[in-house]
Structure formats: C-alpha cells, structure tokens
Design a protein around this motif. Structure first.
Motif, PDB file in Angstrom:
ATOM      1  N   UNK A   1      48.454  33.499  44.066  1.00 11.88           N
ATOM      2  CA  UNK A   1      49.452  33.309  44.832  1.00 11.88           C
ATOM      3  C   UNK A   1      50.272  31.794  44.230  1.00 11.88           C
ATOM      4  N   UNK A   2      49.410  30.994  43.281  1.00 14.13           N
ATOM      5  CA  UNK A   2      50.287  30.119  42.761  1.00 14.13           C
ATOM      6  C   UNK A   2      50.793  30.761  41.105  1.00 14.13           C
ATOM      7  N   UNK A   3      50.938  31.460  41.252  1.00 20.88           N
ATOM      8  CA  UNK A   3      51.575  31.745  39.717  1.00 20.88           C
ATOM      9  C   UNK A   3      52.600  32.374  39.600  1.00 20.88           C
ATOM     10  N   UNK A   4      53.733  33.071  39.042  1.00 22.23           N
ATOM     11  CA  UNK A   4      54.550  33.357  39.545  1.00 22.23           C
ATOM     12  C   UNK A   4      54.794  34.988  40.020  1.00 22.23           C
ATOM     13  N   UNK A   5      56.282  35.375  39.830  1.00 20.63           N
ATOM     14  CA  UNK A   5      56.133  36.923  40.474  1.00 20.63           C
ATOM     15  C   UNK A   5      56.056  37.876  39.107  1.00 20.63           C
ATOM     16  N   UNK A   6      56.092  37.210  37.976  1.00 18.60           N
ATOM     17  CA  UNK A   6      55.805  38.238  36.421  1.00 18.60           C
ATOM     18  C   UNK A   6      54.743  37.103  35.668  1.00 18.60           C
ATOM     19  N   UNK A   7      53.489  36.526  36.647  1.00 17.11           N
ATOM     20  CA  UNK A   7      52.725  36.310  36.676  1.00 17.11           C
ATOM     21  C   UNK A   7      51.196  37.775  35.788  1.00 17.11           C
ATOM     22  N   UNK A   8      50.095  36.945  34.945  1.00 16.18           N
ATOM     23  CA  UNK A   8      49.628  37.600  34.728  1.00 16.18           C
ATOM     24  C   UNK A   8      48.041  37.152  34.460  1.00 16.18           C
ATOM     25  N   UNK A   9      46.313  37.834  35.302  1.00 16.15           N
ATOM     26  CA  UNK A   9      45.788  37.869  35.278  1.00 16.15           C
ATOM     27  C   UNK A   9      44.303  38.582  34.643  1.00 16.15           C
ATOM     28  N   UNK A  10      43.806  37.810  33.655  1.00 12.21           N
ATOM     29  CA  UNK A  10      43.164  38.527  33.576  1.00 12.21           C
ATOM     30  C   UNK A  10      41.560  39.172  33.912  1.00 12.21           C
ATOM     31  N   UNK A  11      41.153  39.253  34.416  1.00 10.39           N
ATOM     32  CA  UNK A  11      39.961  38.770  36.142  1.00 10.39           C
ATOM     33  C   UNK A  11      39.389  40.155  35.444  1.00 10.39           C
ATOM     34  N   UNK A  12      37.725  39.355  34.431  1.00  6.25           N
ATOM     35  CA  UNK A  12      36.705  40.487  33.963  1.00  6.25           C
ATOM     36  C   UNK A  12      35.344  39.722  35.682  1.00  6.25           C
ATOM     37  N   UNK A  13      34.830  40.792  35.559  1.00  4.15           N
ATOM     38  CA  UNK A  13      33.630  40.657  36.189  1.00  4.15           C
ATOM     39  C   UNK A  13      32.949  41.912  35.956  1.00  4.15           C
ATOM     40  N   UNK A  14      31.681  42.018  36.372  1.00  2.00           N
ATOM     41  CA  UNK A  14      30.615  43.624  35.929  1.00  2.00           C
ATOM     42  C   UNK A  14      30.743  44.034  37.335  1.00  2.00           C
ATOM     43  N   UNK A  15      31.272  43.253  38.394  1.00  6.88           N
ATOM     44  CA  UNK A  15      30.974  44.484  39.875  1.00  6.88           C
ATOM     45  C   UNK A  15      31.894  44.637  40.482  1.00  6.88           C
ATOM     46  N   UNK A  16      32.373  45.825  40.396  1.00  8.89           N
ATOM     47  CA  UNK A  16      33.467  46.119  40.509  1.00  8.89           C
ATOM     48  C   UNK A  16      33.503  46.194  42.637  1.00  8.89           C
ATOM     49  N   UNK A  17      32.418  46.640  42.886  1.00 11.00           N
ATOM     50  CA  UNK A  17      32.511  46.610  44.547  1.00 11.00           C
ATOM     51  C   UNK A  17      32.200  45.129  45.040  1.00 11.00           C
ATOM     52  N   UNK A  18      31.762  43.978  44.462  1.00 14.51           N
ATOM     53  CA  UNK A  18      32.373  42.653  45.248  1.00 14.51           C
ATOM     54  C   UNK A  18      34.277  42.571  45.052  1.00 14.51           C
ATOM     55  N   UNK A  19      34.741  42.791  43.860  1.00 13.77           N
ATOM     56  CA  UNK A  19      35.978  42.777  43.862  1.00 13.77           C
ATOM     57  C   UNK A  19      36.604  43.544  44.928  1.00 13.77           C
ATOM     58  N   UNK A  20      36.486  44.935  45.081  1.00 13.08           N
ATOM     59  CA  UNK A  20      37.252  45.854  45.964  1.00 13.08           C
ATOM     60  C   UNK A  20      36.602  45.316  48.095  1.00 13.08           C
ATOM     61  N   UNK A  21      36.031  44.413  47.935  1.00  9.71           N
ATOM     62  CA  UNK A  21      35.444  43.643  48.824  1.00  9.71           C
ATOM     63  C   UNK A  21      36.866  42.773  49.279  1.00  9.71           C
ATOM     64  N   UNK A  22      37.427  42.110  48.293  1.00 14.17           N
ATOM     65  CA  UNK A  22      38.854  41.318  48.881  1.00 14.17           C
ATOM     66  C   UNK A  22      39.971  41.705  48.085  1.00 14.17           C
ATOM     67  N   UNK A  23      39.880  42.783  47.574  1.00 17.04           N
ATOM     68  CA  UNK A  23      41.001  43.979  47.087  1.00 17.04           C
ATOM     69  C   UNK A  23      41.689  44.134  48.174  1.00 17.04           C
ATOM     70  N   UNK A  24      41.831  44.593  50.061  1.00 12.98           N
ATOM     71  CA  UNK A  24      42.764  44.385  50.673  1.00 12.98           C
ATOM     72  C   UNK A  24      43.467  43.332  51.211  1.00 12.98           C
ATOM     73  N   UNK A  25      42.899  42.173  50.975  1.00 12.63           N
ATOM     74  CA  UNK A  25      43.624  40.948  51.233  1.00 12.63           C
ATOM     75  C   UNK A  25      44.338  41.190  49.847  1.00 12.63           C
ATOM     76  N   UNK A  26      44.223  41.465  48.813  1.00  9.60           N
ATOM     77  CA  UNK A  26      45.232  40.746  47.813  1.00  9.60           C
ATOM     78  C   UNK A  26      46.618  41.870  47.573  1.00  9.60           C
ATOM     79  N   UNK A  27      45.909  42.970  47.913  1.00  7.07           N
ATOM     80  CA  UNK A  27      47.191  43.675  48.188  1.00  7.07           C
ATOM     81  C   UNK A  27      47.881  43.286  49.127  1.00  7.07           C
ATOM     82  N   UNK A  28      47.219  43.511  50.850  1.00  7.20           N
ATOM     83  CA  UNK A  28      48.315  42.400  52.048  1.00  7.20           C
ATOM     84  C   UNK A  28      49.001  41.487  51.298  1.00  7.20           C
ATOM     85  N   UNK A  29      48.453  40.735  50.103  1.00  9.60           N
ATOM     86  CA  UNK A  29      49.238  40.025  49.509  1.00  9.60           C
ATOM     87  C   UNK A  29      50.306  40.503  49.064  1.00  9.60           C
TER      88      UNK A  29
END
Length: 238
Positions: A91-119
C-alpha cells in the motif's frame, strides 16, 4: 507472554514499558490511522493459529513512514505469515513497485491473500514459497540484483537473522534500510537466563547475539527501537 508447549508460539508484541502504555499507543495513534483492510487482516490473523506472530500495527505505522521517506519502490520481505506487513508495504510503494516475499508457509500467506486482492496490490507481490537462504543466495549470485533493493523487512527465524543480513546487505542499496522485527523479544533480552522459561532461552540467546552483531557492523547505522516487540532499523552506509 502466552505460555504454550509450541516453541514457535512465543512472539507476542509487547512494548517494554507496560501493557497499559502499549494499549494507549495503539488505541491513540495506530488503530485510528490503520487502513481498513489492514484492520480486517489483523483481526482475521488474531483468530489464526499463532496469530500473535503478525506485525504489530504500531510497528507497521513506523514502517509506513520509512517506506515513504525512502520513496521505496523495490523491497524484499523475509517471513510473510498472513501478510500484514506485506499488505502494508504494498500500500505504501508506487503502482509499479515490486516486493519479493519469501516464506515457507503458503497456507498462512493465503489467509491474507483475499485482503491483498481487495486492495488491488497483488501485482506488486512476487510470493516465493521457500526457505529464505536458497532464494537469497540465488539473488546474490546475479550481479544485476546487487544494490538494487530500497528496503528489506525481516521477521522470520531469529537464529538465521545474521545469515540473512549477510546476503541482504549486498542486495540493499547504500542508503537503503534493513528492518529487523522482534529484536527485544518482549523484554527477555534483559532478563537473567535462569528467569526465562527453558523453551524461550534459545530465542533470547539469538536475539541478544543479533543485537550485538548489528551494533558492531560498520556497514550500517542502526536504531534499536522499543516499538512492537523491538524493531531494529539499519541504514546501509557501506
């Protein structure tokens, strides 16, 4: 701090002064300014197993300011969990900004994914399900990645922080920031070891070693801040 038999469930964001002051800070300054989707994700995370591992909203508030001061566009995050800090960064980087996000647990990431998509910020995120070190080593091996990241946020296994640091210091540009979470560990870093529960002692030891190593690293300027559960801000200078 919550006491459970699960040694991974030990990180409760606690400001060192008192629970009352912690409550005052978040209720006065953090919650009223928290974006609605961040609020909803935080509340969803509270009901998720080990929900206390999420980035605290007062830490997020500081990170938001740092990102804007840097005009950060390319960032990397080690340890995503349900994605509160990831959504905040997006939310705080430009529209063309990029984040490399690394985690071993995709299941936890998918909890937040709907909120990321809505944003509407999913396109900014490259989520990689993997231990961090192999990915960092791969990034470092490509000269085109060196010194190109504006900001790194690290909130993963504490005993690996300095291994991450040695890779990230090459990836983050001079003048960029590396921010480490949980470096005060609820205040246990100043407790006598014998007063700390046995299950927590390895975490305490790791935090103390990380703090000393960062304090002695001439490649960075640092500020160890009592925000959330301790936030160490490192500015690369060499």
């Amino acid at each position: 701090m919550e006491n459970t038999e699960d040694p991974t469930n030990v990180y409760v964001p606690v400001i060192l002064q008192s629970d009352k002051l912690a409550k005052y800070i978040v209720e006065t300054a953090a919650y009223p300014r928290e974006a609605q989707l961040l609020k909803e994700l935080r509340e969803r995370t509270e009901n998720y197993p080990r929900g206390n591992m999420g980035t605290s909203p007062d830490s997020g508030q500081l990170i938001s300011i740092l990102l804007k001061l840097l005009n950060a566009k390319k960032t990397i995050e080690i340890g995503v969990f349900t994605g509160y800090s990831l959504l905040l960064t997006a939310l705080n980087i430009p529209h063309d900004g990029k984040i490399t996000a690394i985690d071993i647990d995709r299941k936890a990431y998918e909890v937040g994914l709907p909120f990321i998509k809505r944003a509407g910020v999913e396109q900014k995120i490259d989520f990689i399900e993997s231990p961090a070190l192999p990915i960092l080593d791969k990034l470092v091996q490509d000269p085109s990645n060196l010194g190109t990241y504006d900001f790194a946020y690290i909130d993963a296994d504490k005993w690996s922080y300095m291994n991450y640091h040695e890779r990230l210091i090459k990836l983050v540009k001079v003048g960029g920031l590396l921010v480490y979470d949980d470096t005060l560990l609820g205040g246990f870093v100043v407790w006598p070891e014998e007063d700390v529960e046995a299950v927590l002692r390895p975490y305490r030891k790791a935090a103390i070693e990380v703090n000393q190593a960062l304090a002695n690293d001439p490649r960075v300027e640092i500020a160890l801040t009592p925000v959330g559960d301790g936030l160490t801000i490192c500015r690369r200078i060499a």
